[in-house]
Scaffold this active site. Structure first.
Site, PDB file in Angstrom:
ATOM      1  N   GLY A 125       0.822  -1.205   0.000  1.00 33.81           N
ATOM      2  CA  GLY A 125       0.000   0.000   0.000  1.00 33.81           C
ATOM      3  C   GLY A 125       0.855   1.253   0.000  1.00 33.81           C
ATOM      4  O   GLY A 125       2.023   1.237   0.411  1.00 33.81           O
ATOM      5  N   THR A 126       0.281   2.355  -0.435  1.00 35.09           N
ATOM      6  CA  THR A 126       1.079   3.569  -0.641  1.00 35.09           C
ATOM      7  C   THR A 126       1.302   4.393   0.620  1.00 35.09           C
ATOM      8  O   THR A 126       2.228   5.194   0.671  1.00 35.09           O
ATOM      9  CB  THR A 126       0.412   4.459  -1.706  1.00 35.09           C
ATOM     10  OG1 THR A 126      -0.894   4.857  -1.248  1.00 35.09           O
ATOM     11  CG2 THR A 126       0.286   3.726  -3.034  1.00 35.09           C
ATOM     12  N   ASP A 127       0.478   4.215   1.651  1.00 35.78           N
ATOM     13  CA  ASP A 127       0.545   5.124   2.805  1.00 35.78           C
ATOM     14  C   ASP A 127       1.900   5.103   3.503  1.00 35.78           C
ATOM     15  O   ASP A 127       2.404   6.140   3.927  1.00 35.78           O
ATOM     16  CB  ASP A 127      -0.566   4.802   3.804  1.00 35.78           C
ATOM     17  CG  ASP A 127      -1.926   5.284   3.334  1.00 35.78           C
ATOM     18  OD1 ASP A 127      -1.967   6.126   2.423  1.00 35.78           O
ATOM     19  OD2 ASP A 127      -2.938   4.815   3.876  1.00 35.78           O
TER      20      ASP A 127
END
Length: 275
Positions: free
Chosen positions: A68-70
């Site tokens: 995921g990008t977070d």
């Protein structure tokens, strides 16, 4: 990710199905999935250690990690430091849209597979057609398809050292950001609970004229709490001695993080404190 009652959430099987659709026939894949899957908001040192061990335990010519990008900049920095000297490509990838919603996720996955097969050694992010050094990532946009870039960091070429994987031990660390009018007692309370902290200061290395804050930093350092300063600006880094408003900062004993991103500074400090 897939739509759920509270918004997008992890769903098992989507990545495996995507690999089946898009991986070249000549490429042999060994797909390993966390069970249960982990939203990147929950990623931390235990997951970094697990990835380090998986990469080291599996014979491979290249690795793709879907993420995921977070917290991508944290994981990118963690693997880059911990696997310094690795002789194969380790390629992180993700997307701002889930698989099956627009072309971006599939395109990023294809590009990551290509880079894992043909790319240079080291830890990288394959995203929106660009291969970026994973150690210096900045997520600068929260929703756009091209949401990452490399920070302005000098000397990030992967060293040709012999690979000796490192792991993250339990340590109490945090990133603290200075702001006008900050509550010094809150900073003091936080530092009393920490083994170390990355402190985001102003500009090229300045802070407010607050003797109590400086005493708090000095006292924390005297107790053995490691403090590393980085700039709140995305580029440029710190220049000790450039401004009078920063002189007392360096006199307190705080360390200069130079042009490190906050994420990279935290990861490097974590490894140093892990021995």
């Amino acid at each position: 990710m897939s739509d759920g009652p509270n918004g997008l959430g992890t769903m098992a099987g989507l990545i495996e199905a995507a690999f089946d659709r898009i991986s070249p026939a000549a490429v042999r894949l060994n797909v390993i999935s966390f069970d249960p899957l982990v939203d990147s908001a929950d990623i931390g040192p235990d997951h970094w250690n697990r990835l380090i061990d998986l990469i080291g335990s599996q014979p491979n010519d290249g690795v793709v990690i879907t993420h995921g990008t977070d917290t991508m900049p944290f994981t990118g920095a963690a693997l880059s430091f911990a696997l310094e000297g690795i002789k194969t490509p380790v390629i992180l990838t993700g997307s701002m849209q889930p698989l099956g919603v627009g072309p971006h996720a599939e395109e990023n996955l294809r590009f990551a597979l290509q880079m894992a097969e043909q790319g240079p050694p080291g830890v990288w992010l394959a995203f929106d057609g660009k291969l970026m050094c994973a150690r210096s990532l900045v997520k600068y946009h929260s929703i756009g398809p091209s949401s990452f870039r490399e920070s302005e960091v000098e000397g990030w070429a992967q060293r040709a050292a012999r690979l000796s994987p490192r792991h993250f031990l339990p340590r109490r660390l945090a990133i603290l950001t200075l702001s006008p009018g900050i509550c010094v007692s809150a900073v003091d309370s936080a530092l009393r609970e920490l083994d170390g902290a990355v402190v985001r200061v102003f500009g090229a290395g300045t802070l407010m004229h607050d003797p109590e804050l400086l005493r708090t930093f000095s006292a924390a350092i005297s107790r053995g709490c490691r403090l590393v300063a980085v700039s709140s600006c995305e580029a440029g880094g710190l220049l000790p001695g450039a401004y009078a408003a920063g002189a007392a900062l360096w006199e307190s004993g705080i360390e200069n993080g130079g042009k490190l991103t906050p994420e990279a500074a935290l990861v490097r400090l974590w490894l140093e404190l892990s021995g």
